[in-house]
Design an enzyme around this catalytic site. Structure first.
Site, mmCIF file in Angstrom:
data_model
loop_
_atom_site.group_PDB
_atom_site.id
_atom_site.type_symbol
_atom_site.label_atom_id
_atom_site.label_comp_id
_atom_site.label_asym_id
_atom_site.label_seq_id
_atom_site.Cartn_x
_atom_site.Cartn_y
_atom_site.Cartn_z
ATOM 1 N N GLN A 58 0.748 -1.154 0.042
ATOM 2 C CA GLN A 58 -0.127 -0.032 0.169
ATOM 3 C C GLN A 58 0.950 1.321 -0.097
ATOM 4 O O GLN A 58 2.175 1.045 0.075
ATOM 5 C CB GLN A 58 -0.909 -0.045 1.230
ATOM 6 N N HIS A 60 0.281 5.888 1.176
ATOM 7 C CA HIS A 60 -0.457 6.784 1.314
ATOM 8 C C HIS A 60 -0.085 8.088 0.908
ATOM 9 O O HIS A 60 0.958 8.422 0.602
ATOM 10 C CB HIS A 60 -0.161 7.056 2.823
ATOM 11 N N GLU A 77 3.710 8.242 9.118
ATOM 12 C CA GLU A 77 3.648 7.421 10.017
ATOM 13 C C GLU A 77 4.962 6.861 10.605
ATOM 14 O O GLU A 77 5.984 6.846 9.740
ATOM 15 C CB GLU A 77 2.617 6.167 9.858
ATOM 16 N N HIS A 135 4.797 0.350 0.832
ATOM 17 C CA HIS A 135 5.171 -0.634 2.011
ATOM 18 C C HIS A 135 4.019 -1.505 2.254
ATOM 19 O O HIS A 135 3.047 -1.471 1.701
ATOM 20 C CB HIS A 135 5.193 0.380 3.459
ATOM 21 N N ARG A 155 -4.419 0.716 -1.463
ATOM 22 C CA ARG A 155 -4.016 -0.835 -1.704
ATOM 23 C C ARG A 155 -3.512 -0.705 -3.071
ATOM 24 O O ARG A 155 -4.352 -0.831 -4.028
ATOM 25 C CB ARG A 155 -4.959 -1.770 -1.395
#
Length: 265
Positions: A58, A60, A77, A135, A155
Site C-alpha cells: 500500500q 499513503h 507514520e 510498504h 492498496r
C-alpha cells in the site's frame, strides 16, 4: 487522560492478543486505536497492530496529494517494533526505482511482492514512513504506530484477498524508490526516534529520559515494559495516555515508554 481503546477487526489480525489488551469476544483484531472516541478527534492517531498474515502492499498520500483529492490531511507514520517472530519482515520501499507504468503493471501481475524490499526485523527496530513510500507489514509482528489522524490507505496489491484495490490513486501518489530514510534503526536507551513535519516520536527508559524531550504541548505516552506512573496511578502496557506535561509522570529505571507529540509549525 487515559484514552479509550477502539478495537478494529482485520483479516490479517489475531484472536489471541495478550491479556492486558482485554477480552476480544472472538474477534480477529488487527489494530487498537487510541483516538479519543466520543470526543473531538485528536491530531495524532496512536495504534497497536498485531499481524498473523501480511498486510496489503500500500501507499499513503502526502499533504499536497490529499488536498488535491479534498481529503483532510495526508498520512505519514512511524513504526516501533515491540515483538517479532523469527524471520518476520517489513516491506519498505522498492528494490529499484520504478516508473509509474512499471508500478502499475507489477501491482496488476503480483510482481510487486518481489520488487518490494523486505527487511527482517526484531524488537526495538523503528522506521519512519514518509508519505508516498510503498510498504507492507509482514506476519508475526506486534508494533506501535504513530501517524497523522487521516485513515487513508491506497492498496496496490492484496495477495488475492477479496478487498478493494486503489490502483490509480495509489500509483499517482507513490514514490517507488529504495527506502533510505535516516529516521530508522534499533533503539538503545533514551532516543529520539523521529522528528517529521507533523509529529515527533521518542523512546525513554527512565525519568532522565524526560529531559531529552524539549517540546511543550500534548504528549501521547505508550508504556511498553517496566513500571511508570501518572500522578501516582500505574500506567501499563495496553494503555495510551495523553498529558500536557511530562512532570505528571514518573518512569522507573529500565522501563520502556514511547512518547509522541505534534511538531511545531
Amino acid at each position: 487522560m487515559f484514552l479509550e481503546r477502539q478495537f478494529v477487526e482485520k483479516p490479517w489480525g489475531r484472536d489471541d492478543l495478550p491479556p492486558e489488551f482485554g477480552a476480544l469476544g472472538g474477534q480477529r483484531i488487527g489494530e487498537i486505536w487510541y483516538n479519543g472516541v466520543g470526543q473531538t478527534p485528536l491530531p495524532l492517531l496512536v495504534k497497536w497492530m498485531f499481524t498473523s498474515e501480511k498486510l496489503s502492499i500500500q501507499v499513503h498520500p502526502s499533504e499536497a496529494d490529499a488536498r488535491r483529492r479534498g481529503l483532510p490531511s495526508g498520512k505519514e507514520e512511524c513504526w516501533y517494533i515491540v515483538d517479532a517472530e523469527p524471520g518476520a519482515v517489513l516491506g519498505i520501499g522498492t528494490k529499484r526505482v520504478l516508473s509509474a507504468d512499471e508500478l502499475r503493471a507489477a501491482s496488476l501481475s503480483g510482481e510487486i511482492e518481489e520488487l518490494l524490499d523486505w527487511k527482517t526485523v526484531r524488537a526495538g527496530d523503528y522506521f519512519y514512513i514518509p508519505a508516498g513510500t510503498v510498504h507492507a507489514i509482514g506476519a508475526g509482528i506486534t508494533l506501535v504506530e504513530v501517524q497523522q489522524p487521516a485513515d487513508i490507505t491506497y492498496r496496490l496489491y492484496d495477495y488475492g484477498r477479496p478487498r478493494e484495490l486503489h490502483l490509480e490513486d495509489g500509483v499517482s501518489v507513490a514514490i517507488p524508490v529504495p527506502y533510505k530514510d535516516a529516521r530508522s534503526g534499533n533503539v538503545s536507551g533514551n532516543l529520539k526516534l523521529a522528528e517529521g513535519p507533523h509529529f515527533w516520536f521518542h523512546h525513554i527508559v527512565d525519568d532522565a529520559g524526560k529531559g531529552t524531550i524539549k517540546t511543550s504541548g500534548s504528549h501521547w505516552i505508550v508504556p511498553i515494559s517496566g513500571h511508570s506512573m501518572l500522578n501516582g496511578v500505574p500506567m501499563n502496557r495496553g494503555d495510551c495516555i495523553m498529558v500536557d506535561s511530562l512532570e505528571q509522570i514518573h518512569v522507573e529505571r529500565d522501563s520502556s515508554l514511547l512518547i509522541a507529540g505534534i511538531a511545531k509549525g
